[in-house]
Design a protein around this motif. Structure first.
Motif: not given
Length: 261
Positions: A50-67, A80-84
């Protein structure tokens, strides 16, 4: 009823005010949706990270917004690929049963919830700068689809759409949702000028088809896990996944349609 009205008011206000209030409201939905998905899996003794999934969800959502805001280089999304793949490494230290099942469902939660919400940014920044019109229009089309299906299904529904998965849905209800969604899409073209008429009508068709399929997919998930609702966060409305299943399925197809056409 009250929850629905208040929720709609908060949504409209957050989407309309600026890109940061929009970002925050959907960030909350993103994280709550991922957490809810993982919590549902407990019914089958699946233990995603759960912790990893939430972290990945936060990072992906935020990163695309900032891009989209030109505050982050698009090349950094490749991280995102190596983090997965951290999921494989971390699972060795969690010492849970069925590790690869846990890894698979950890990633599925990110794909099912976080990826569509991240893609929503491409809709909000379709013209290069943030505009509330495509996102609010999307929400209005979804609400029209649900409302039309409910009214037509309640008054004329006889022929089951997919009885094995969702006995309450009918072809008549679906047709009512299509008609009202197309009508709302036509009306939006007069007031929301960011998109052309054919784009609004295209979105209406996509929502009419893939919105109901998203609802059926979530019903299939709940049947598989043996639960009635995905959660109890929204009194009288179930959980986050219950309310936004149509949105999650429709977003990738809508973004692809608008980017190509």
């Amino acid at each position: 009823m009250i929850v629905g009205v208040l929720g709609a008011a908060v949504f409209i206000g957050a989407i309309w005010f600026n890109e940061w209030t929009y970002f925050l409201i959907f960030l909350g939905l993103n994280l709550l949706g991922i957490a809810e998905f993982y919590r549902l899996l407990g019914a089958q003794n699946i233990k995603p990270n759960t912790v990893l999934g939430l972290a990945l969800g936060f990072l992906l959502y935020t990163a695309v917004f900032l891009v989209q805001k030109d505050m982050l280089a698009v090349e950094l999304l490749l991280l995102a690929v190596p983090v997965l793949f951290l999921a494989f490494i971390l699972e060795m230290y969690r010492k849970k049963e069925h590790p690869f099942t846990n890894i698979a469902f950890t990633m599925l939660g990110v794909m099912y919830v976080a990826v569509p919400f991240a893609l929503l940014h491409l809709l909000g920044f379709l013209k290069g700068e943030y505009s509330w019109q495509p996102i609010l229009g999307l929400m209005l089309l979804l609400w029209a689809s649900d409302t039309g299906a409910y009214i037509a299904g309640k008054n004329f529904g006889k022929h089951k759409l997919f009885q094995r998965i969702s006995p309450g849905k009918t072809w008549e209800g679906w047709a009512g949702g299509v008609i009202l969604t197309l009508a709302v899409g036509y009306g939006l073209s007069y007031y929301f000028k960011d998109l052309y008429l054919y784009q609004w009508l295209g979105m209406a068709v996509i929502i009419s088809v893939f919105g109901v399929l998203g609802d059926l997919v979530e019903s299939l998930l709940k049947r598989d896990l043996g639960v009635k609702d995905s959660g109890t966060l929204l009194p009288g409305h179930g959980g986050i996944l219950d309310r936004f299943d149509s949105l999650l399925m429709a977003i990738p197809f809508i973004v692809a349609f608008l980017k190509i056409f």
